[in-house]
Design an enzyme around this catalytic site. Structure first.
Site, PDB file in Angstrom:
ATOM      1  N   LYS A 172      39.174  45.307  57.567  1.00  0.00           N
ATOM      2  CA  LYS A 172      40.114  46.133  56.811  1.00  0.00           C
ATOM      3  C   LYS A 172      40.692  47.293  57.637  1.00  0.00           C
ATOM      4  CE  LYS A 172      38.063  45.121  52.268  1.00  0.00           C
ATOM      5  NZ  LYS A 172      37.625  45.704  50.985  1.00  0.00           N
ATOM      6  N   TYR A 232      44.881  40.317  46.089  1.00  0.00           N
ATOM      7  CA  TYR A 232      43.853  40.915  45.230  1.00  0.00           C
ATOM      8  C   TYR A 232      44.203  40.831  43.745  1.00  0.00           C
ATOM      9  CZ  TYR A 232      40.908  42.989  48.914  1.00  0.00           C
ATOM     10  OH  TYR A 232      40.036  43.183  49.947  1.00  0.00           O
ATOM     11  N   PHE A 288      41.193  50.762  40.157  1.00  0.00           N
ATOM     12  CA  PHE A 288      41.380  51.059  41.576  1.00  0.00           C
ATOM     13  C   PHE A 288      42.396  50.131  42.248  1.00  0.00           C
ATOM     14  CE2 PHE A 288      37.552  48.347  41.143  1.00  0.00           C
ATOM     15  CZ  PHE A 288      37.945  47.238  41.908  1.00  0.00           C
ATOM     16  N   ASN A 344      35.781  49.957  52.832  1.00  0.00           N
ATOM     17  CA  ASN A 344      34.461  49.414  53.173  1.00  0.00           C
ATOM     18  C   ASN A 344      34.490  48.380  54.293  1.00  0.00           C
ATOM     19  OD1 ASN A 344      35.621  47.401  51.684  1.00  0.00           O
ATOM     20  ND2 ASN A 344      33.928  47.122  50.245  1.00  0.00           N
ATOM     21  N   HIS A 368      36.103  42.445  54.031  1.00  0.00           N
ATOM     22  CA  HIS A 368      36.125  41.637  52.814  1.00  0.00           C
ATOM     23  C   HIS A 368      35.566  40.266  53.171  1.00  0.00           C
ATOM     24  CE1 HIS A 368      37.552  39.330  49.356  1.00  0.00           C
ATOM     25  NE2 HIS A 368      37.946  38.428  50.238  1.00  0.00           N
ATOM     26  N   GLU A 400      41.606  31.643  49.599  1.00  0.00           N
ATOM     27  CA  GLU A 400      41.934  32.773  50.471  1.00  0.00           C
ATOM     28  C   GLU A 400      42.298  32.290  51.878  1.00  0.00           C
ATOM     29  OE1 GLU A 400      39.165  35.988  48.032  1.00  0.00           O
ATOM     30  OE2 GLU A 400      38.564  35.439  50.067  1.00  0.00           O
TER      31      GLU A 400
END
Ligand code: CMP
Length: 139
Positions: free
Chosen positions: A10, A50, A58, A113, A116, A127
């Site tokens: 990320k 997403y 969020f 974080n 993913h 994905e």
């Protein structure tokens, strides 16, 4: 069984030049990087990826963040790659992540974080197909 899973390094991690350190964690765990590309998503592309989280509070922040800097999209292959990758990543919230995991070592917060990873075989296939063509998967 031999599996493939989808992984993203990320923006918080690419910004801090952590791509190599994170890839070393995957490789040390026996995961092989069989496809990889660095791309800068638009907010709309992040939103599409997403979309299962569209109703979450969020979601907007998540999409802004994912479009804030380049990401590295990857396909990891190995024995039980989906669960192995989740082990190596650690818990979503770095405060809960086990010692030695990517998120324990590198993640900044539950939102930023560092990585993913797909959570199941059907989402992994979906994905992977969102980011890569069959020609780009080099086992
Ligand atoms: P990821 O595995 O990429 O899937 C959805 C992401 O939403 C998740 O990792 C987190 O980065 C993010 N996320 C989950 N919970 C929160 C939260 N409470 N606040 C901000 N982002 C979150």
């Amino acid at each position: 069984a031999l599996e493939r899973t989808f992984s993203i390094i990320k923006p918080d991690a690419t910004r801090r030049n952590l791509t190599g350190k994170i890839n070393a964690k995957f490789e040390e765990a026996g995961l092989r990087i069989v496809a990889q590309k660095r791309i800068h998503l638009t907010k709309a592309q992040a939103g599409e990826f997403y979309k299962v989280h569209a109703a979450r509070p969020f979601y907007d922040e998540l999409c802004e963040f994912m479009a804030s800097a380049p990401i590295v999209a990857q396909v990891l292959e190995g024995e039980d790659a989906i669960s192995k990758n989740r082990e190596v990543m650690g818990a979503t919230n770095p405060a809960d992540a086990a010692e030695g995991t990517i998120r324990a070592e590198f993640a900044e917060s539950v939102g930023e974080n560092s990585v993913h990873g797909s959570d199941a075989p059907d989402t992994a296939a979906e994905e992977i197909a969102y980011f890569f063509s069959g020609l780009e998967l080099v086992g």
